[in-house]
Design an enzyme around this catalytic site. Structure first.
Site, PDB file in Angstrom:
ATOM      1  N   TRP A   1      80.064   1.254  50.705  1.00 27.44           N
ATOM      2  CA  TRP A   1      79.037   1.201  52.171  1.00 27.44           C
ATOM      3  C   TRP A   1      77.841   0.149  50.998  1.00 27.44           C
ATOM      4  CZ3 TRP A   1      77.670   0.650  56.543  1.00 27.44           C
ATOM      5  CH2 TRP A   1      76.482   0.767  57.037  1.00 27.44           C
TER       6      TRP A   1
ATOM      7  N   GLU B   1      79.031  -0.568  60.298  1.00 24.95           N
ATOM      8  CA  GLU B   1      80.141   0.008  59.398  1.00 24.95           C
ATOM      9  C   GLU B   1      81.407   0.017  60.221  1.00 24.95           C
ATOM     10  OE1 GLU B   1      79.482   3.329  58.409  1.00 24.95           O
ATOM     11  OE2 GLU B   1      77.515   4.075  59.137  1.00 24.95           O
TER      12      GLU B   1
ATOM     13  N   TYR C   1      68.003   2.967  51.691  1.00 31.12           N
ATOM     14  CA  TYR C   1      68.545   3.596  53.082  1.00 31.12           C
ATOM     15  C   TYR C   1      68.199   5.225  53.023  1.00 31.12           C
ATOM     16  CZ  TYR C   1      72.329   3.540  56.240  1.00 31.12           C
ATOM     17  OH  TYR C   1      73.037   4.372  57.035  1.00 31.12           O
TER      18      TYR C   1
END
Length: 204
Positions: free
Chosen positions: A65, A57, A35
């Site tokens: 995350w 988000e 990522y």
């Protein structure tokens, strides 16, 4: 803080040289590294891609995350490839079904917020011509390059992310506070918080 991914010896000069330096926050898993290397901090101007980031988000709030990254394909499948029009048309019955699906975070308020945020997103796109036009105007359509030496120097929130969050809230968005908005700004490339020696910065 160690940022080094590999060290090799330059036999010609007899000194060590550093290769593949990355931001330290991504070193914990292959998903993070991928990522970081391929997406994080690259400017996004496409509305559907921006909406995807909003969905992810806002889902991440209060969670790690990596949890969201590992559920990303579940979100993609269940939220219609992040098409804001289709998401905005999802019903209460859809919410009840989603609450049973382990491929996403089963949090009623966050699921309902995603549908709500899709509706607010579309209103902005209609008013400004695109969500991208609205969003990038906050930085005068420029990338904010922070030139940091260590990822811990990056703030959790800024005056700009607070202003952005307040405007989103005024327009009906949920689960997008100042800290989440700053993470969104980093992810979508409005803010470049790659450390100075990061290989991803050098690609740009």
């Amino acid at each position: 803080m160690i940022h080094l991914q590999s060290v090799s010896r330059d036999h010609k000069f007899g000194v060590l040289k550093m290769e593949n330096i990355r931001c330290a926050w991504c070193l914990g898993s292959p998903e993070y590294i991928h990522y970081h290397d391929t997406e994080w901090g690259i400017p996004i101007y496409d509305d559907q891609a921006l909406f995807e980031c909003i969905v992810l988000e806002s889902a991440q709030a209060g969670l790690s995350w990596i949890t969201i990254l590992r559920k990303r394909e579940g979100y993609r499948t269940l939220f219609h490839d992040f098409d804001p029009i289709k998401v905005a048309n999802m019903t209460d019955a859809d919410v009840e079904q989603l609450l049973l699906d382990e491929r996403i975070v089963r949090h009623r308020a966050k699921i309902e917020a995603t549908i709500n945020n899709a509706k607010a997103f579309l209103k902005i796109a209609k008013e400004f011509g695109s969500f991208s036009q609205y969003y990038w105007a906050f930085s005068d359509h420029k990338v904010i390059d922070n030139q940091i030496d260590d990822h811990t120097e990056a703030p959790a929130a800024t005056e700009l992310s607070t202003h952005f969050a307040k405007d989103l809230k005024k327009r009906g968005f949920k689960f997008l506070g100042a800290t989440t908005c700053y993470a969104f700004m980093q992810a979508t490339g409005m803010v470049n918080d790659h450390i100075k020696d990061c290989i991803s910065r050098k690609k740009k």
